[in-house]
Design a protein around this motif. Structure first.
Motif, PDB file in Angstrom:
ATOM      1  N   LYS A  84     -18.245   0.155  -5.158  1.00 31.53           N
ATOM      2  CA  LYS A  84     -17.415   0.947  -6.059  1.00 31.53           C
ATOM      3  C   LYS A  84     -16.933   2.245  -5.425  1.00 31.53           C
ATOM      4  O   LYS A  84     -15.746   2.570  -5.505  1.00 31.53           O
ATOM      5  CB  LYS A  84     -18.189   1.264  -7.341  1.00 31.53           C
ATOM      6  CG  LYS A  84     -18.270   0.111  -8.325  1.00 31.53           C
ATOM      7  CD  LYS A  84     -18.872   0.562  -9.631  1.00 31.53           C
ATOM      8  CE  LYS A  84     -18.033   1.634 -10.311  1.00 31.53           C
ATOM      9  NZ  LYS A  84     -18.562   2.012 -11.627  1.00 31.53           N
ATOM     10  N   SER A  85     -17.836   2.986  -4.816  1.00 35.29           N
ATOM     11  CA  SER A  85     -17.472   4.319  -4.319  1.00 35.29           C
ATOM     12  C   SER A  85     -16.957   4.276  -2.886  1.00 35.29           C
ATOM     13  O   SER A  85     -15.875   4.781  -2.597  1.00 35.29           O
ATOM     14  CB  SER A  85     -18.682   5.259  -4.419  1.00 35.29           C
ATOM     15  OG  SER A  85     -19.098   5.395  -5.765  1.00 35.29           O
ATOM     16  N   ILE A  86     -17.729   3.671  -1.983  1.00 27.24           N
ATOM     17  CA  ILE A  86     -17.326   3.673  -0.575  1.00 27.24           C
ATOM     18  C   ILE A  86     -16.078   2.821  -0.366  1.00 27.24           C
ATOM     19  O   ILE A  86     -15.164   3.203   0.377  1.00 27.24           O
ATOM     20  CB  ILE A  86     -18.485   3.180   0.305  1.00 27.24           C
ATOM     21  CG1 ILE A  86     -19.682   4.141   0.171  1.00 27.24           C
ATOM     22  CG2 ILE A  86     -18.046   3.071   1.754  1.00 27.24           C
ATOM     23  CD1 ILE A  86     -20.893   3.716   0.949  1.00 27.24           C
ATOM     24  N   MET A  87     -16.009   1.663  -1.052  1.00 29.95           N
ATOM     25  CA  MET A  87     -14.836   0.793  -0.930  1.00 29.95           C
ATOM     26  C   MET A  87     -13.793   1.056  -2.013  1.00 29.95           C
ATOM     27  O   MET A  87     -12.816   0.320  -2.128  1.00 29.95           O
ATOM     28  CB  MET A  87     -15.271  -0.669  -0.957  1.00 29.95           C
ATOM     29  CG  MET A  87     -16.183  -1.054   0.203  1.00 29.95           C
ATOM     30  SD  MET A  87     -16.588  -2.820   0.214  1.00 29.95           S
ATOM     31  CE  MET A  87     -14.972  -3.525   0.477  1.00 29.95           C
ATOM     32  N   GLN A  88     -14.019   2.066  -2.845  1.00 30.91           N
ATOM     33  CA  GLN A  88     -13.052   2.545  -3.843  1.00 30.91           C
ATOM     34  C   GLN A  88     -12.642   1.451  -4.832  1.00 30.91           C
ATOM     35  O   GLN A  88     -11.460   1.263  -5.109  1.00 30.91           O
ATOM     36  CB  GLN A  88     -11.807   3.101  -3.146  1.00 30.91           C
ATOM     37  CG  GLN A  88     -12.097   4.218  -2.152  1.00 30.91           C
ATOM     38  CD  GLN A  88     -10.841   4.726  -1.477  1.00 30.91           C
ATOM     39  OE1 GLN A  88      -9.843   4.980  -2.137  1.00 30.91           O
ATOM     40  NE2 GLN A  88     -10.877   4.863  -0.163  1.00 30.91           N
ATOM     41  N   MET A  89     -13.637   0.748  -5.375  1.00 32.07           N
ATOM     42  CA  MET A  89     -13.345  -0.248  -6.385  1.00 32.07           C
ATOM     43  C   MET A  89     -13.578   0.303  -7.791  1.00 32.07           C
ATOM     44  O   MET A  89     -13.510  -0.448  -8.764  1.00 32.07           O
ATOM     45  CB  MET A  89     -14.219  -1.499  -6.179  1.00 32.07           C
ATOM     46  CG  MET A  89     -13.656  -2.773  -6.791  1.00 32.07           C
ATOM     47  SD  MET A  89     -14.812  -4.179  -6.764  1.00 32.07           S
ATOM     48  CE  MET A  89     -15.924  -3.710  -8.107  1.00 32.07           C
ATOM     49  N   ASP A  90     -13.844   1.596  -7.900  1.00 28.19           N
ATOM     50  CA  ASP A  90     -14.121   2.176  -9.216  1.00 28.19           C
ATOM     51  C   ASP A  90     -12.878   2.206 -10.089  1.00 28.19           C
ATOM     52  O   ASP A  90     -12.967   2.152 -11.317  1.00 28.19           O
ATOM     53  CB  ASP A  90     -14.706   3.572  -9.076  1.00 28.19           C
ATOM     54  CG  ASP A  90     -13.832   4.479  -8.221  1.00 28.19           C
ATOM     55  OD1 ASP A  90     -13.045   3.951  -7.405  1.00 28.19           O
ATOM     56  OD2 ASP A  90     -13.923   5.709  -8.360  1.00 28.19           O
ATOM     57  N   CYS A  91     -11.706   2.290  -9.471  1.00 31.18           N
ATOM     58  CA  CYS A  91     -10.447   2.264 -10.219  1.00 31.18           C
ATOM     59  C   CYS A  91      -9.468   1.372  -9.460  1.00 31.18           C
ATOM     60  O   CYS A  91      -9.037   1.719  -8.356  1.00 31.18           O
ATOM     61  CB  CYS A  91      -9.872   3.676 -10.401  1.00 31.18           C
ATOM     62  SG  CYS A  91      -8.474   3.743 -11.544  1.00 31.18           S
ATOM     63  N   LEU A  92      -9.143   0.236 -10.061  1.00 37.51           N
ATOM     64  CA  LEU A  92      -8.306  -0.754  -9.396  1.00 37.51           C
ATOM     65  C   LEU A  92      -6.822  -0.425  -9.554  1.00 37.51           C
ATOM     66  O   LEU A  92      -6.456   0.506 -10.268  1.00 37.51           O
ATOM     67  CB  LEU A  92      -8.621  -2.139  -9.955  1.00 37.51           C
ATOM     68  CG  LEU A  92     -10.101  -2.541  -9.834  1.00 37.51           C
ATOM     69  CD1 LEU A  92     -10.380  -3.820 -10.593  1.00 37.51           C
ATOM     70  CD2 LEU A  92     -10.499  -2.704  -8.380  1.00 37.51           C
ATOM     71  N   ARG A  93      -5.958  -1.232  -8.904  1.00 40.65           N
ATOM     72  CA  ARG A  93      -4.539  -0.912  -8.870  1.00 40.65           C
ATOM     73  C   ARG A  93      -3.656  -1.980  -9.503  1.00 40.65           C
ATOM     74  O   ARG A  93      -2.520  -1.704  -9.869  1.00 40.65           O
ATOM     75  CB  ARG A  93      -4.084  -0.709  -7.415  1.00 40.65           C
ATOM     76  CG  ARG A  93      -4.864   0.339  -6.656  1.00 40.65           C
ATOM     77  CD  ARG A  93      -4.351   0.468  -5.241  1.00 40.65           C
ATOM     78  NE  ARG A  93      -3.015   1.025  -5.202  1.00 40.65           N
ATOM     79  CZ  ARG A  93      -2.737   2.317  -5.102  1.00 40.65           C
ATOM     80  NH1 ARG A  93      -3.721   3.199  -5.055  1.00 40.65           N
ATOM     81  NH2 ARG A  93      -1.486   2.739  -5.067  1.00 40.65           N
ATOM     82  N   CYS A  94      -4.146  -3.201  -9.635  1.00 43.49           N
ATOM     83  CA  CYS A  94      -3.303  -4.295 -10.118  1.00 43.49           C
ATOM     84  C   CYS A  94      -3.066  -4.180 -11.619  1.00 43.49           C
ATOM     85  O   CYS A  94      -3.906  -3.679 -12.362  1.00 43.49           O
ATOM     86  CB  CYS A  94      -3.941  -5.637  -9.774  1.00 43.49           C
ATOM     87  SG  CYS A  94      -4.004  -5.953  -7.995  1.00 43.49           S
ATOM     88  N   LYS A  95      -1.939  -4.718 -12.068  1.00 44.30           N
ATOM     89  CA  LYS A  95      -1.474  -4.451 -13.428  1.00 44.30           C
ATOM     90  C   LYS A  95      -1.601  -5.634 -14.378  1.00 44.30           C
ATOM     91  O   LYS A  95      -1.157  -5.551 -15.522  1.00 44.30           O
ATOM     92  CB  LYS A  95      -0.009  -3.980 -13.377  1.00 44.30           C
ATOM     93  CG  LYS A  95       0.151  -2.677 -12.606  1.00 44.30           C
ATOM     94  CD  LYS A  95       1.590  -2.188 -12.606  1.00 44.30           C
ATOM     95  CE  LYS A  95       1.714  -0.874 -11.842  1.00 44.30           C
ATOM     96  NZ  LYS A  95       3.107  -0.355 -11.834  1.00 44.30           N
ATOM     97  N   THR A  96      -2.187  -6.733 -13.917  1.00 45.02           N
ATOM     98  CA  THR A  96      -2.444  -7.863 -14.800  1.00 45.02           C
ATOM     99  C   THR A  96      -3.898  -8.270 -14.633  1.00 45.02           C
ATOM    100  O   THR A  96      -4.494  -8.069 -13.557  1.00 45.02           O
ATOM    101  CB  THR A  96      -1.535  -9.061 -14.477  1.00 45.02           C
ATOM    102  OG1 THR A  96      -1.800  -9.515 -13.142  1.00 45.02           O
ATOM    103  CG2 THR A  96      -0.072  -8.684 -14.613  1.00 45.02           C
TER     104      THR A  96
END
Length: 473
Positions: free
Chosen positions: A342-354
């Motif tokens: 989540k933190s190191i690979m930055q998956m805490d806030c995703l980018r895809c819209k569907t």
């Protein structure tokens, strides 16, 4: 398989393998192989002849996107342009539309199949001294992740109930089964944050098919319930967890005594079990046998605390209470692994819209994480270390520095590439994790950020309020 040509497939697949040290004479070089990708490609219902963004190229670009500090599609496509230019291939468009369409075309099953195969292949090859008493121990826990506020995401993964409409972000629950020995993720489940059958216990039941007889599940007190213990033990899978005091109390005057604060006791079946119909309920036995052991935690300068470990490992000779305590303490690795994703690979806030693309993005994060864990296993095997003693973040940073050179060296430079691999593994084992089990840090930050008032109304409404204020002035 609908490849544009067999040679092209092998060329693209070979490049993908070289990026993650899956060739040469290193151990675990068959974790990412044709057997892991070919079945996933067979499930795709369309042909990709003469496409720039073939499934393997799309997967490589997607992996680079989630591994990069800049998660934008523009940056991901730019890396593909640089790679094609360096290899003397024809230049493609720098626009992101074709790449986004290629991600959308690939089914979610393609990503999940590769992730599960890579995770299982690595776990099946771990060294015996990495296991706990010869058992494969698996961690299970859940976390949450945010995603863009679109109508599709809100419908699939609604924001929390106490936020006003338009003022919150869609929130998904993500649960993972992780290997204690090498840290690889074997499977992932998704659910809404709230609602019936959307909790972590429900996700565990959905994912439990991955366990085999002789495995051990290490989980927190939320999994300490009658149905979880029975359903897993019935399949030969043991559980080590912590007593949930909200549901049961430990009375060491009862049961068969194994030692001080250690006994075997029968747990009666609850009068009702949530999400189980009555016909199924009556097929369950009236009770199960479990072991309870009280563990005292002593720390100089602080009051002694105690916890009760609950397990279906009943033999006190083979599984002493002290070793159960050390095993349960290792459950903290689960929190660290989820933090790495989540933190190191930055998956805490995703980018895809569907919702479908959101899940694909999560699967790609997990695949990248598993491939990094594979490199850590290679380094640990080479230098006779335990994978858990190597820093995940240090490995990621080192791999990012070496990957451009790995991309340049092709099949004709096998000797140079092997030497680069050796230097990479040497650099990876340099970054070790400190043995600090009692480390405590306040969850506070020293740096002051700019003060922004939280958004309590939809953004469009906030914009209209600003315009009204400007018009009055």
């Amino acid at each position: 398989m609908r490849y544009s040509s067999e040679g092209w497939f092998r060329n693209q697949f070979g490049f993908l393998r070289r990026q993650f040290l899956q060739d040469g004479e290193l151990p675990f070089t068959n974790v990412l192989d044709e057997q892991s990708v070919a079945p996933a490609l067979d499930a795709i219902e369309f042909a990709w002849k003469d496409r720039i963004y073939t499934p393997l190229v799309t997967l490589w670009v997607f992996l680079g996107q989630v591994l990069s500090a800049d998660h934008s599609c523009r940056s991901a496509v730019a890396r593909l342009l640089a790679h094609r230019a360096a290899r003397g291939e024809s230049v493609c468009s720098a626009k992101t539309g074709a790449y986004c369409q290629a991600r959308k075309r690939l089914p979610e099953a393609f990503f999940s199949s590769v992730v599960r195969h890579v995770g299982r292949k690595l776990e099946d090859q771990v060294q015996k001294n990495w296991l706990w008493k010869g058992h494969h121990v698996y961690l299970f826990d859940g976390t949450t992740t945010l995603m863009p506020d679109t109508p599709e995401n809100q419908e699939a993964y609604p924001q929390t109930w106490n936020q006003k409409d338009g003022a919150g972000m869609p929130l998904a629950r993500v649960a993972a089964i992780i290997s204690l020995s090498c840290g690889v993720v074997l499977d992932v489940g998704f659910a809404k944050y709230a609602g019936k059958n959307q909790g972590e216990v429900s996700l565990l039941h959905k994912l439990s098919g991955i366990f085999s007889a002789g495995d051990v599940l290490l989980a927190d007190c939320l999994m300490c319930n009658w149905r979880v213990l029975f359903s897993l033990k019935d399949r030969g899978v043991d559980v080590v967890t912590r007593l949930n005091k909200a549901h049961r109390k430990a009375d060491f005057r009862r049961g068969k005594r194994l030692g001080k604060d250690d006994h075997v006791v029968r747990w009666s079946k609850p009068t009702s079990i949530r999400s189980v119909d009555w016909p199924t309920y009556h097929t369950f036995p009236d009770s199960i046998v479990v072991r309870e052991a009280r563990i005292h935690i002593k720390q100089p300068g602080f009051r002694t605390r105690s916890i009760v470990v609950v397990t279906t490992l009943l033999d006190p000779i083979q599984y002493p209470k002290e070793e159960l305590a050390l095993l349960y303490r290792a459950r903290w690795h689960n929190e660290l692994d989820l933090r790495s994703i989540k933190s190191i690979m930055q998956m805490d806030c995703l980018r895809c819209k569907t919702p479908e693309l959101v899940r694909k993005e999560i699967w790609t994060h997990v695949l990248a994480y598993n491939l990094i864990r594979t490199i850590m296993a290679q380094a640990a095997s080479r230098y006779e270390l335990l994978p858990r003693t190597i820093s995940f973040k240090g490995t990621l940073q080192t791999l990012e520095a070496f990957q451009p050179m790995l991309a340049i060296l092709g099949e004709g430079n096998r000797h140079c590439r092997q030497r680069l691999y050796d230097q990479l593994l040497t650099a990876i084992v340099t970054h070790r994790v400190g043995d600090r089990p009692d480390r405590i840090e306040p969850r506070r930050i020293k740096r002051r950020h700019k003060h922004y008032v939280p958004l309590s109304v939809p953004r469009e409404e906030a914009k209209r309020q600003i315009m009204k204020g400007l018009s009055k002035n």
